[in-house]
Scaffold this active site. Structure first.
Site, PDB file in Angstrom:
ATOM      1  N   LYS A 278       0.837  -1.197   0.000  1.00 51.84           N
ATOM      2  CA  LYS A 278       0.000   0.000   0.000  1.00 51.84           C
ATOM      3  C   LYS A 278       0.875   1.251   0.000  1.00 51.84           C
ATOM      4  O   LYS A 278       2.010   1.207   0.479  1.00 51.84           O
ATOM      5  CB  LYS A 278      -0.874   0.022   1.267  1.00 51.84           C
ATOM      6  CG  LYS A 278      -2.034  -0.951   1.274  1.00 51.84           C
ATOM      7  CD  LYS A 278      -2.851  -0.817   2.551  1.00 51.84           C
ATOM      8  CE  LYS A 278      -3.997  -1.812   2.576  1.00 51.84           C
ATOM      9  NZ  LYS A 278      -5.007  -1.573   1.528  1.00 51.84           N
ATOM     10  N   ARG A 352     -10.403 -11.529   2.010  1.00 51.01           N
ATOM     11  CA  ARG A 352     -11.188 -12.637   1.468  1.00 51.01           C
ATOM     12  C   ARG A 352     -10.416 -13.955   1.568  1.00 51.01           C
ATOM     13  O   ARG A 352     -11.005 -15.020   1.690  1.00 51.01           O
ATOM     14  CB  ARG A 352     -11.595 -12.304   0.021  1.00 51.01           C
ATOM     15  CG  ARG A 352     -10.452 -12.130  -0.928  1.00 51.01           C
ATOM     16  CD  ARG A 352     -10.839 -11.361  -2.194  1.00 51.01           C
ATOM     17  NE  ARG A 352     -10.914  -9.913  -1.958  1.00 51.01           N
ATOM     18  CZ  ARG A 352     -11.248  -9.024  -2.888  1.00 51.01           C
ATOM     19  NH1 ARG A 352     -11.543  -9.417  -4.125  1.00 51.01           N
ATOM     20  NH2 ARG A 352     -11.293  -7.746  -2.591  1.00 51.01           N
TER      21      ARG A 352
HETATM   22  N1  BES Z   1      -8.223  -3.673   4.375  1.00 46.22           N
HETATM   23  C1  BES Z   1      -8.369  -3.291   3.023  1.00 46.22           C
HETATM   24  C2  BES Z   1      -9.670  -2.535   2.749  1.00 46.22           C
HETATM   25  C3  BES Z   1      -9.814  -1.196   3.394  1.00 46.22           C
HETATM   26  C4  BES Z   1      -9.503  -0.054   2.682  1.00 46.22           C
HETATM   27  C5  BES Z   1     -10.312  -1.067   4.668  1.00 46.22           C
HETATM   28  C6  BES Z   1      -9.669   1.186   3.267  1.00 46.22           C
HETATM   29  C7  BES Z   1     -10.458   0.165   5.249  1.00 46.22           C
HETATM   30  C8  BES Z   1     -10.152   1.296   4.535  1.00 46.22           C
HETATM   31  C9  BES Z   1      -8.377  -4.516   2.115  1.00 46.22           C
HETATM   32  O1  BES Z   1      -7.590  -5.567   2.565  1.00 46.22           O
HETATM   33  C10 BES Z   1      -7.833  -4.101   0.801  1.00 46.22           C
HETATM   34  O2  BES Z   1      -6.695  -3.730   0.751  1.00 46.22           O
HETATM   35  N2  BES Z   1      -8.651  -4.159  -0.234  1.00 46.22           N
HETATM   36  C11 BES Z   1      -8.256  -3.775  -1.534  1.00 46.22           C
HETATM   37  C12 BES Z   1      -8.783  -4.799  -2.505  1.00 46.22           C
HETATM   38  C13 BES Z   1      -8.276  -4.625  -3.905  1.00 46.22           C
HETATM   39  C14 BES Z   1      -6.804  -4.949  -3.955  1.00 46.22           C
HETATM   40  C15 BES Z   1      -9.043  -5.546  -4.815  1.00 46.22           C
HETATM   41  C16 BES Z   1      -8.864  -2.401  -1.823  1.00 46.22           C
HETATM   42  O3  BES Z   1      -9.974  -2.142  -1.385  1.00 46.22           O
HETATM   43  O4  BES Z   1      -8.168  -1.601  -2.437  1.00 46.22           O
HETATM   44 MN    MN Z   2      -5.585  -5.369   1.959  1.00 41.35          MN
END
Ligand code: BES
Ligand code: MN
Ligand code: ZN
Length: 496
Positions: A278, A352
């Protein structure tokens, strides 16, 4: 803060402060009218002077009014009387607790006459406690100097003109919910170097000690024996070992743990994204990625306190998502506990990957219904912001029950679509499925579709709480949501 009822008049009951409501435009509630009459118009004078408008969120503290037993009278703005709804009620309660003055340890509140149309006295009492308890909450266990002016409010007395058993029931419900919310907030706010997977397991163990909830913690070897290859693939990049927490609350059928409600909570104690790293800004907020897990523990606590007559199993897969030489790489293919293989195209879609194995695991309990709770996608924040949690379910009845619970709890949820059409995005050339779909294309629905593949034969719903479980920015902190929603769902199930 302890909350109870008192059968008493606002002018004769002696507390450090007594709070009465005033509507915008000058309409006085019955209690305000009584105090105004006794003080020969002190309230109307304050209103006429412009010191108080009655607008929502405002209050005025008056001291030493003659004929009033309490040293302080707090006038609480209720807003326009024809717009007085659920959120106005909760805000008025918070305004009262905030405005009662630093020196106040006991507050008498005439909220029994702050009536939201369509809601019964039990609802009002429950909401009163939940809203009041939000005000003094602090996460300061890691501060060496606590707040200069810690809130000292110890007792809240709800003034009524007659006994009402349903109000007392509502207060107990509110107390249990607030205790569950506080637990979820505390765990959510703790940093990832403290709140590790093992720490979460220890917190669950505390629920066993304090509330008789049976807790089992599976370690890496046991998780391997279960063949949770998907969960383990997320955990393997981290120095912190994973934990699978299984917590059983038995409220019925002594001796046989039959047909529980299963609550499955995402317990990523920190989500760096893994090798699909990230960006740096706001990455600290990924300590909140165990909000689903925290809500499961908070809800179990609330259910135990309420002695609900039903069985619940909470299952929390807990680990960190870290990049390292041992971490999953984009393109890796893993085998889930269900036997289905998954191509990990993005290591940041890890929620997931841990939930799918936990969902397969709960099959063994033959649950009456399964609800998973997860800070799963950024996309749900784009869709619903921080107002509604996203609700996904192929089961109309279960979805309706959850929406009803969300409404009663004022912990809002919005049903999202979950049609087969979205499943196409998960096609993989090399495995049974991919773990992501097309960027910018219904991300939270595709994530829910992924989970759906591991719920065959079970009544299942998924709550995406990425926008509601915590706040970012200057009000940064866990919210404790959706503990109120889940507790109301369980209360309704137990009553049925
Ligand atoms: N934990 C994150 C989702 C999230 C984002 C929670 C912002 C709280 C605030 C999750 O694990 C994630 O990173 N999801 C990705 C999925 C994508 C790679 C398909 C996302 O939402 O960008
Ligand atoms: Mn994530
Ligand atoms: Zn995550």
């Amino acid at each position: 803060m302890e909350c109870n009822t008192k059968i008493a008049l606002p002018e004769t009951f002696k507390a450090d402060c007594v709070a009465v409501g005033v509507f915008e435009g000058g309409g006085l509630t019955a209690s305000a009218r009584r105090i105004d009459a006794i003080t020969r118009g002190a309230l109307r004078t304050a209103l006429a002077s412009g010191d108080l408008t009655g607008a929502r969120g405002t209050s005025l503290l008056l001291r030493g009014l003659p004929g009033v037993a309490s040293a302080r009278v707090l006038l609480v703005g209720l807003g326009k009387s024809d717009e007085f709804g659920e959120r106005a009620f909760a805000e008025a309660v918070r305004t009262a607790v905030k405005g009662a003055g630093r020196g106040t340890t006991s507050l008498a509140i005439s909220a029994g006459e702050w009536i939201v149309k369509g809601r019964d006295p039990r609802w009002h009492a429950s909401m009163l406690v939940v809203a009041a308890r939000e005000v003094p909450f602090r996460s300061d266990e890691l501060k060496t100097k606590k707040d200069d002016n810690p809130p000292r409010m110890a007792r809240l007395h709800l003034l009524l003109d007659q006994r009402d058993a349903s109000v007392d029931r509502g207060l107990s419900e509110g107390r249990a919910i607030a205790n569950g919310v506080d637990l979820a907030k505390r765990l959510g706010n703790l940093p990832a170097n403290v709140c590790t997977p093992d720490f979460l397991a220890q917190q669950a163990r505390k629920l066993q000690k304090d509330w008789g909830i049976q807790v089992q913690v599976l370690q890496r070897g046991q998780i391997e024996a279960l063949k949770m290859g998907s969960f383990l693939s997320v955990a393997k990049g981290s120095e912190q070992p994973p934990r699978l927490i299984v917590a059983k609350y038995q409220g019925t059928n002594r001796g046989r743990f039959a047909n529980p409600i299963a609550l499955v909570g995402k317990g990523i104690t920190f989500d760096t994204g893994g090798i699909s790293l990230k960006p740096a800004p706001e990455m600290d907020e990924m300590k909140f990625d165990m909000g689903g897990a925290a809500s499961v523990l908070g809800t179990l606590r609330a259910a135990a306190e309420l002695k609900l007559k039903l069985n619940i199993v909470g299952v929390v897969p807990a680990c960190e998502n870290m990049p390292s030489g041992r971490a999953s790489k984009p393109g890796d293919i893993v085998t889930s506990m269900s036997g289905q293989t998954i191509e990990v195209l993005n290591t940041d879609a890890e929620g997931r990957l841990i939930l799918c194995d936990a969902l397969t695991y709960v099959q063994r309990f033959k649950p009456a219904a399964v609800i998973d709770i997860a800070t799963l996608t950024g996309a749900i924040v784009v869709s619903l912001g921080n107002v509604h949690s996203g609700l996904f379910s192929p089961d109309d009845e279960l979805a309706a029950e959850l929406l009803q619970a969300a409404s009663r709890a004022s912990d809002r949820a919005w049903r999202m679509p979950l049609e087969e059409d979205y499943q196409d995005q998960l096609k993989s050339n090399f495995a049974d499925m991919a773990n992501i779909g097309v960027r910018g294309n219904a991300g939270s629905i595709v994530a829910a579709c992924f989970l759906a593949r591991f719920t065959k034969g079970m009544r299942w719903a998924h709550l995406d709480v990425a926008g509601t479980a915590f706040r970012g920015g200057s009000a940064k902190g866990a919210t404790g949501r959706p503990v109120p929603l889940l507790t109301h769902f369980l209360m309704a199930r137990a009553a049925a």
